[in-house]
Design an enzyme around this catalytic site. Structure first.
Site, short mmCIF file in Angstrom:
data_model
loop_
_atom_site.label_atom_id
_atom_site.label_comp_id
_atom_site.label_asym_id
_atom_site.label_seq_id
_atom_site.Cartn_x
_atom_site.Cartn_y
_atom_site.Cartn_z
N ASP A 99 26.46 131.90 83.10
CA ASP A 99 25.20 131.76 83.82
C ASP A 99 24.03 131.63 82.85
O ASP A 99 23.62 132.62 82.24
CB ASP A 99 24.99 132.96 84.73
CG ASP A 99 23.74 132.86 85.57
OD1 ASP A 99 23.21 131.74 85.71
OD2 ASP A 99 23.28 133.90 86.10
N ASP A 317 20.48 125.38 84.93
CA ASP A 317 21.15 126.64 85.25
C ASP A 317 22.63 126.41 85.56
O ASP A 317 22.98 125.84 86.59
CB ASP A 317 20.48 127.30 86.44
CG ASP A 317 21.23 128.54 86.90
OD1 ASP A 317 21.72 129.28 86.03
OD2 ASP A 317 21.34 128.76 88.12
#
Length: 496
Positions: A99, A317
């Site tokens: 992440d 992201d």
């Protein structure tokens, strides 16, 4: 972490500095026969094999850390990419989501309430127990590392306790809270042309004692999240501050259903990589998106739509499955595509999603899209980078726009749908981000960028394969060499 939309589409979470999320959302070494059953290889074939092998021999004097990658972007299969880390003494395996939209590495703790105990991903779930690790230490509120985390909203302290803790809330109502632990992170590094096993470094990570919402579900359950953000609490920042790795990391995520890819602490070097500056003083990987072009035509979107502020801008992201456009950019984007394909595809609304019925190759029907960033860097998207195949109707394939709208907000998020099948380099030290299209099943050339000027050749999961796997490979190589020696000996005997 994922939430299922009505259309069966999954979105992962972006963790914001105020701990509010906009929307929630072992590598295997394949051994191929090196010598055909006939045991006949021409000398030039042997030289070719050796040449390829030599190009992959690791030669640098810097340090590279390589993590295995599993999972896939496909929301109908997994909808996330994850890796395996080893924590504590003795080391224990944990599977964590990759992440880049958050900072902290956290895993489920032995005292966790609501943590799943099984996973539909067919991976074993573990719980970290600080009491069972001989090298674990709790982090107090007076610890400087906790103070740094408070400044970036990654940690907090209560008046009732001196324990440094955290609470992360996600937009779908799920969340996690716990406390921080300092312990050893174990990894394989490449140093001086050889793999060094059992390397380790002390890092601070979260121990989750409570999980709620989608985090409690077992279908895509993992042990935690590995935040690759640029704040000081991230592992990449911690290792860089200790001089173990450079302050740059790279990934190349495979876009097929098998998934996997490459994740290294180091800079992947490819001649076609283009770079754009990171927007300064932002907690995430914000880029200055200036315009969007489709088939060479720039869309009529006010540039102010892409401006960066506390709740606006464009974020890269890896923790988000799909991709999102600010509302003022989404409609022009979809309308332009629909107009171009109207002669060869019929529009089809599927559970509120803009879709198309297609009977031929989407590469022949759908246009190329270009996201244009500051510094002249363009991110070129082919149809598979913005479309998802959902099902079929009457013999026609249903392809849906994978980009979603962020209603009433000016946030754009480039998730795995866009990131897959490309090298992405997060050069934190030089505050820039680069990319290029790439076959992520191939080896990559990685520079440690630690004043050595040298590079490594790393394959997906090559360094992090288990020692037993490497030993088996060595045995196979020894057997192959023995067979070759016997062949040449027999050949020499026949010519006597």
């Amino acid at each position: 972490m994922a939430v299922t939309f009505p259309a069966g589409i999954v979105i992962a979470a972006v963790l914001f500095p105020v701990t509010l999320v906009l929307s929630s959302f072992p590598a295997t070494l394949t051994l191929e026969r090196g010598i055909p059953p006939s045991h006949r290889l021409e000398l030039n074939q042997l030289r070719e094999r050796d040449s390829f092998r030599h190009r992959r021999i690791l030669q640098s004097a810097g340090g590279i850390v390589d993590f295995p990658v599993q999972g896939t972007f496909n929301p109908f299969l997994v909808g996330l990419y994850y890796t395996k880390v080893q924590l504590g003494s003795p080391p224990k395996d944990f599977y964590v989501q990759i992440d880049t939209g958050s900072d902290v590495l956290w895993v489920s703790c032995s005292s966790c309430n609501g943590c799943p105990v099984t996973s539909g991903l067919q991976i074993p779930l573990n719980f970290f127990d600080p009491g069972s690790s001989s090298t674990a230490a709790l982090i107090s509120c007076s610890d400087q590392r906790c103070t740094v985390g408070i400044q970036s909203s990654d940690s907090l302290c209560s008046s009732q306790s001196n324990q440094c803790g955290y609470t992360f809330q996600y937009g779908d109502g799920s969340g996690t809270s716990g406390y921080y632990v300092a312990d050893l992170l174990h990894f394989d590094t490449v140093l001086g042309g050889s793999v060094t096993n059992n390397s380790s470094a002390a890092v601070v990570f979260g121990c989750s004692t409570l999980q709620t919402g989608d985090l409690t579900k077992s279908d895509r359950a993992i042990d935690g999240i590995f935040g690759f953000g640029q704040q000081d609490m991230s592992v990449i920042s911690q290792l860089a501050s200790q001089g173990i790795t450079p302050k740059v990391f790279s990934h190349c995520l495979k876009g097929d259903d098998a998934g996997g890819g490459v994740l290294v602490l180091g800079e992947i070097v490819e001649p076609n990589i283009v770079y754009t500056p990171l927007v300064p003083s932002q907690p995430h990987y914000n880029l200055n998106l200036q315009s969007i072009s489709i088939s060479g035509q720039t869309l009529a979107i006010d540039p102010s739509v892409f401006a960066t502020s506390s709740n606006r801008g464009t974020i890269v992201d890896s923790g988000t499955t799909l991709a999102y456009l600010a509302e003022a950019a989404y409609d022009p984007f979809v309308n332009a595509i629909t107009s171009i394909v109207s002669q060869n595809a019929r529009t089809y609304l599927s559970r509120g999603n803009e879709c198309y019925l297609v009977t031929s190759s989407i590469n022949d029907v759908f246009p190329q899209v270009s996201f244009n960033f500051a510094g002249g860097a363009s991110l070129i998207l082919n149809p598979l980078d913005y479309l998802l195949q959902q099902n079929s109707v009457g013999g026609a394939a249903v392809w849906c726009i994978g980009f979603q709208k962020t209603p009433g907000q000016e946030i754009s998020i480039l998730g795995d749908l866009v990131l897959k099948d490309k090298i992405f380099v997060y050069d934190i030290a030089n505050q820039r981000l680069g990319w290029t299209n790439y076959d992520c099943s191939m080896s990559v050339n990685v520079s440690t960028n630690m004043n050595t000027g040298k590079s490594e050749f790393v394959s997906a999961g090559e360094i992090n394969d288990s020692r037993s796997t490497r030993n088996e490979l060595r045995k196979l190589i020894q057997i192959a060499m023995t067979v070759l020696l016997n062949i040449f000996t027999l050949g020499s005997y026949l010519f006597l």
